[in-house]
Design a protein around this motif. Structure first.
Motif, PDB file in Angstrom:
ATOM      1  N   ASP A   1      -1.640  -0.075 -10.669  1.00 19.93           N
ATOM      2  CA  ASP A   1      -1.597  -1.536 -10.552  1.00 19.93           C
ATOM      3  C   ASP A   1      -1.254  -1.973  -9.124  1.00 19.93           C
ATOM      4  N   LEU A   2      -0.272  -1.310  -8.522  1.00 16.68           N
ATOM      5  CA  LEU A   2       0.092  -1.630  -7.137  1.00 16.68           C
ATOM      6  C   LEU A   2      -1.069  -1.350  -6.192  1.00 16.68           C
ATOM      7  N   GLY A   3      -1.725  -0.221  -6.395  1.00 19.33           N
ATOM      8  CA  GLY A   3      -2.869   0.129  -5.556  1.00 19.33           C
ATOM      9  C   GLY A   3      -3.977  -0.904  -5.659  1.00 19.33           C
ATOM     10  N   ARG A   4      -4.232  -1.343  -6.871  1.00 15.31           N
ATOM     11  CA  ARG A   4      -5.269  -2.371  -7.069  1.00 15.31           C
ATOM     12  C   ARG A   4      -4.875  -3.673  -6.391  1.00 15.31           C
ATOM     13  N   SER A   5      -3.629  -4.100  -6.586  1.00  9.49           N
ATOM     14  CA  SER A   5      -3.213  -5.392  -6.012  1.00  9.49           C
ATOM     15  C   SER A   5      -3.157  -5.343  -4.487  1.00  9.49           C
ATOM     16  N   ALA A   6      -2.914  -4.159  -3.927  1.00  9.09           N
ATOM     17  CA  ALA A   6      -2.845  -4.021  -2.468  1.00  9.09           C
ATOM     18  C   ALA A   6      -4.193  -3.632  -1.870  1.00  9.09           C
ATOM     19  N   GLY A   7      -5.198  -3.393  -2.721  1.00  5.30           N
ATOM     20  CA  GLY A   7      -6.489  -2.942  -2.226  1.00  5.30           C
ATOM     21  C   GLY A   7      -6.410  -1.548  -1.617  1.00  5.30           C
ATOM     22  N   PHE A   8      -5.553  -0.696  -2.186  1.00  7.55           N
ATOM     23  CA  PHE A   8      -5.343   0.651  -1.665  1.00  7.55           C
ATOM     24  C   PHE A   8      -5.899   1.664  -2.659  1.00  7.55           C
TER      25      PHE A   8
ATOM     26  N   PRO B   1       0.822  -1.219   0.000  1.00  6.60           N
ATOM     27  CA  PRO B   1       0.000   0.000   0.000  1.00  6.60           C
ATOM     28  C   PRO B   1       0.858   1.273   0.000  1.00  6.60           C
ATOM     29  N   LEU B   2       1.876   1.299   0.830  1.00  6.68           N
ATOM     30  CA  LEU B   2       2.735   2.489   0.890  1.00  6.68           C
ATOM     31  C   LEU B   2       3.650   2.589  -0.330  1.00  6.68           C
ATOM     32  N   LEU B   3       3.957   1.465  -0.952  1.00  7.39           N
ATOM     33  CA  LEU B   3       4.712   1.491  -2.206  1.00  7.39           C
ATOM     34  C   LEU B   3       3.850   2.098  -3.309  1.00  7.39           C
ATOM     35  N   ALA B   4       2.579   1.709  -3.353  1.00  2.18           N
ATOM     36  CA  ALA B   4       1.657   2.303  -4.331  1.00  2.18           C
ATOM     37  C   ALA B   4       1.559   3.807  -4.102  1.00  2.18           C
ATOM     38  N   ARG B   5       1.453   4.216  -2.852  1.00  3.78           N
ATOM     39  CA  ARG B   5       1.353   5.636  -2.499  1.00  3.78           C
ATOM     40  C   ARG B   5       2.610   6.389  -2.922  1.00  3.78           C
ATOM     41  N   ALA B   6       3.779   5.850  -2.597  1.00  2.95           N
ATOM     42  CA  ALA B   6       5.042   6.504  -2.946  1.00  2.95           C
ATOM     43  C   ALA B   6       5.217   6.604  -4.457  1.00  2.95           C
ATOM     44  N   THR B   7       4.845   5.547  -5.165  1.00  2.55           N
ATOM     45  CA  THR B   7       4.964   5.550  -6.620  1.00  2.55           C
ATOM     46  C   THR B   7       4.041   6.604  -7.213  1.00  2.55           C
TER      47      THR B   7
END
Length: 171
Positions: free
Chosen positions: A110-117, A79-85
């Motif tokens: 894509d990261l946000g979707r996979s993390a449910g963020f 989730p925080l990786l999606a946010r940082a990206t």
């Protein structure tokens, strides 16, 4: 204590006090690197990158965002990786580097979707719409023009006020 150190640079960024945000962000990043606290590290480095990019210190912003993204991948802090990206997209837009901005926005979504963020999905969707508008490739934006406002509406709180402003800019 670590939460305040991580979040104060973000507050300074949001109030356009980037010089102070950089100084505190550098301190927080140093503390975070030795803290063994993944959340503190992810937030501190992201907020430092935002402030550096806002001040036009793009090479340093890129280094901060590269570091936070490597850290997030290494420790699986999705989730925080999606946010940082997602946060890293902004300064690429300032530099008219639409190709890199688009690549990062797609990755963040894509990261946000996979993390449910959902916040990263929404922010990245808005960034993509702005990229397509600036490139004058609006035909590629059609699906996002429906999906992104719907995501804003179903993700209340967070940055809803900012997303609504940014959607006005898109329109």
């Amino acid at each position: 204590r670590t939460f305040a150190h991580a979040m104060q640079p973000l507050s300074l960024y949001l109030t356009s006090r980037t010089t102070e945000g950089i100084a505190l962000g550098l301190q927080a990043a140093e503390m975070a690197r030795t803290s063994h606290d993944t959340s503190f590290t992810m937030n501190s480095l992201s907020h430092l990158g935002l402030n550096l990019g806002s001040a036009g210190r793009y090479a340093e912003a890129a280094k901060a965002f590269d570091e936070v993204r490597r850290f997030g991948h290494k420790y699986g802090v999705l989730p925080l990786l999606a946010r940082a990206t997602s946060m890293s997209v902004g300064f690429h837009l300032n530099l008219f580097d639409f190709s890199e901005a688009e690549s990062l926005a797609l990755e963040a979504r894509d990261l946000g979707r996979s993390a449910g963020f959902a916040p990263s999905v929404v922010s990245a969707g808005i960034d993509l719409l702005l990229i397509f508008a600036r490139r004058r490739t609006l035909s590629t934006a059609t699906p996002l023009l429906e999906e992104t406002p719907a995501a804003v509406a179903t993700t209340p709180g967070w940055h809803e006020w900012l997303w609504r402003l940014r959607m006005c800019q898109v329109r």
